[in-house]
Scaffold this active site. Structure first.
Site, short mmCIF file in Angstrom:
data_model
loop_
_atom_site.label_atom_id
_atom_site.label_comp_id
_atom_site.label_asym_id
_atom_site.label_seq_id
_atom_site.Cartn_x
_atom_site.Cartn_y
_atom_site.Cartn_z
N CYS A 279 42.47 -4.41 -31.67
CA CYS A 279 42.36 -5.89 -32.08
C CYS A 279 43.75 -6.55 -31.65
O CYS A 279 43.68 -7.36 -30.64
CB CYS A 279 41.94 -6.12 -33.48
SG CYS A 279 40.49 -5.56 -33.88
C1 UGA Z 1 43.23 -6.45 -37.52
C2 UGA Z 1 43.70 -7.48 -38.72
O1 UGA Z 1 44.48 -6.86 -39.70
C3 UGA Z 1 42.30 -7.90 -39.17
O2 UGA Z 1 42.40 -8.96 -40.13
C4 UGA Z 1 41.11 -8.23 -38.08
O3 UGA Z 1 40.13 -8.55 -38.89
C5 UGA Z 1 40.89 -7.17 -37.18
O4 UGA Z 1 42.36 -6.78 -36.62
C6 UGA Z 1 39.92 -7.44 -36.17
O5 UGA Z 1 40.49 -8.34 -35.33
O6 UGA Z 1 39.02 -7.08 -36.09
P1 UGA Z 1 43.04 -3.60 -37.52
O7 UGA Z 1 43.33 -3.83 -36.27
O8 UGA Z 1 41.92 -2.98 -38.39
O9 UGA Z 1 42.97 -5.05 -38.31
O10 UGA Z 1 44.26 -3.28 -38.46
P2 UGA Z 1 45.80 -3.75 -38.99
O11 UGA Z 1 45.90 -3.24 -40.28
O12 UGA Z 1 46.03 -5.13 -38.76
O13 UGA Z 1 46.73 -2.78 -38.23
C7 UGA Z 1 47.05 -3.09 -36.84
C8 UGA Z 1 48.35 -2.58 -36.43
O14 UGA Z 1 49.33 -3.04 -36.89
C9 UGA Z 1 48.38 -1.00 -36.86
O15 UGA Z 1 48.83 -0.36 -35.62
C10 UGA Z 1 49.30 -1.22 -37.90
O16 UGA Z 1 49.89 0.32 -38.02
C11 UGA Z 1 50.10 -2.28 -37.76
N1 UGA Z 1 50.67 -2.74 -39.18
C12 UGA Z 1 49.69 -2.99 -39.76
C13 UGA Z 1 51.94 -2.53 -39.40
O17 UGA Z 1 52.70 -2.26 -38.29
N2 UGA Z 1 52.51 -3.20 -40.36
C14 UGA Z 1 51.32 -3.61 -41.25
O18 UGA Z 1 51.83 -4.09 -42.34
C15 UGA Z 1 50.16 -3.59 -40.91
#
Ligand code: UGA
Length: 443
Positions: A279
């Site tokens: 995403c």
């Molecule tokens: C993301 C959004 O968080 C959701 O709110 C949204 O609904 C979703 O995309 C979507 O568009 O369907 P997701 O991709 O499942 O969700 O995962 P995240 O937890 O946001 O992580 C995304 C990336 O950011 C990962 O690589 C993760 O490691 C990184 N991340 C996440 C960080 O580096 N730090 C964080 O605190 C959280």
């Protein structure tokens, strides 16, 4: 309500299973008969907490899957479009959405009863009232808002907690072009807690809410990583402490008499090896592409992607403090999934790092507790270990990429080894003092 859902990826399947759990009759449609068979036999095609239980509770009863979209439209009152919207050549690829809309439109031509079509896929603003409406109208010979309903209802679930996110959403964004479709959407979500904010709007605003929500998360991550780079360059500053100091501001942490509430966004304000997944990278790319088409340079978002793209160089710089040459050096990469609690490896931050390590001639062993993408092209020449212990045995460098809880045992496992490797903590989840040689992003 009788609901059909086109596309059984993360969003489509979780939506289907959770709506069935709420008592709706759900028909999932997918072109892939293997997935359809799996769903019909209550086997989850993806790793997601709570999904197997909900599948087995609802399968063959309130939840079914099929490959025939026309039948599904005929048998239901509402169809969600939840197909994939990949990014290709810097823009969003809407071919699957258009094909689904054309097929639904053709089915609507044969249907007399009112039917609502709701876009759930993440699509750039304007898609529902543009491409989707045109395809539906052309194929059905009917007018949107009159012959059929049209809306956009984005999904905010996060992989790993998708079922819980759908079941207890933080908000419901209900975009529609007509009052009747708004009524249908209200009814669909009637059983959801009345306290959940419902944003009643038009489809293009709903689409932009989804993009802006993901773009701000990506921006926070790249912001933290840029600050962390500067901390490392200046020296004597730990970016983790800096961010902790930032988190304590009242904007992020509210203190009442008996409780302290820290906003969830603070987890995105921590340095690490960058963001990945299906995403964030794709959605920011799509927004930049849409800006370009409108003559706008979205420079902030371009920088967000640039910082993310080069974050693996930070890890390589930390390794470079200890090793001049990586040629034939055994390196363990911990974590292949793009984040913990999922088996999804799409756009994983592990891959740019593995590419760089390969280019320097390192002998790479990778380990992930859930993701086992043996055939993945990025992993050619990489040994996949069956356990954390096996991955680190013999390694001279261990790089932690994904914040899996299991990796917090790393120090204990390393103690059993004769030779201690350099540990590079890409997620700052380990105790620096527990290792002989430790480097951490932003430290
Ligand atoms: C993301 C959004 O968080 C959701 O709110 C949204 O609904 C979703 O995309 C979507 O568009 O369907 P997701 O991709 O499942 O969700 O995962 P995240 O937890 O946001 O992580 C995304 C990336 O950011 C990962 O690589 C993760 O490691 C990184 N991340 C996440 C960080 O580096 N730090 C964080 O605190 C959280």
């Amino acid at each position: 309500m009788r609901v059909s859902i086109v596309g059984t990826g993360y969003v489509g399947l979780v939506t289907g299973v959770c709506l069935a759990e709420r008592g709706h009759d759900v028909l999932c449609v997918d072109v892939d008969p293997v997935k359809v068979d799996m769903i019909n036999s209550a086997r989850a095609p993806i790793h997601e907490k709570g999904l197997p239980e909900l599948l087995s509770r609802n399968c063959g009863h309130r939840l079914r899957a099929c490959t025939d979209l026309a039948d599904a439209v005929a048998a239901t009152d509402l169809t969600f479009i939840a197909v994939g919207t990949p990014a290709a050549q810097g823009r969003i690829d809407l071919r699957h959405v258009e094909r689904a809309a054309l097929e639904i439109g053709a089915a609507l031509k044969e249907k007399e009863r009112y039917h609502a079509v709701i876009v759930k896929s993440t699509v750039i603003p304007g898609t529902t009232i543009g491409l989707v409406r045109t395809a539906l109208q052309n194929a059905s010979g009917k007018i949107a808002g009159d012959g059929f309903g049209l809306g956009m209802n984005p999904e905010f679930l996060t992989e790993g907690t998708a079922v819980a996110d759908f079941s207890q959403p933080d908000r419901l964004v209900l975009g529609a072009i007509d009052a009747r479709t708004h009524d249908v959407l209200r009814e669909l979500y009637e059983q959801f807690d009345a306290g959940i904010p419902r944003i009643i709007t038009n489809p293009s605003t709903a689409e932009m809410i989804k993009y802006a929500s993901n773009a701000v998360l990506a921006t926070m991550i790249s912001f933290s990583n840029e600050i962390a780079r500067l901390c490392t360059a200046v020296g004597g500053i730990d970016a983790i402490d800096v961010m902790r100091g930032v988190h304590e501001a009242a904007y992020f942490t509210a203190r009442r008499a008996d409780e302290t509430i820290t906003a969830g966004i603070t987890s995105f304000l921590e340095p690490g090896c960058g963001f990945g997944g299906s995403c964030l990278p794709k959605d920011v790319t799509a927004l930049i592409g849409q800006g370009r088409e409108h003559g706008l340079d979205l420079g902030l978002l371009r920088s967000v992607l640039d910082i993310n793209r080069t974050q693996a160089d930070e890890v390589m710089r930390l390794i470079g403090r200890h090793f001049d040459s990586l040629n034939d050096l055994p390196v363990a990469v911990l974590g292949i999934a793009f984040k913990p609690d999922t088996g999804d490896v799409r756009e994983s931050p592990a891959f740019p790092l593995i590419r760089r390590l390969k280019a320097r001639g390192a002998r790479i062993t990778a380990f992930d507790p859930v993701a086992h993408p043996h055939e993945h092209e990025e992993l050619s020449g990489v040994t996949l270990a069956g356990s954390l212990h096996e991955a680190v045995a013999g390694a001279q460098i261990v790089v932690l990429v994904t914040r899996w809880a299991e990796f917090s045992n790393l120090a204990g496992i390393l103690q059993t080894l004769a030779r201690q490797p350099l540990v590079v903590d890409g997620r700052r989840m380990l105790d620096p003092w527990a290792f002989d040689t430790y480097e951490g992003i932003g430290r």
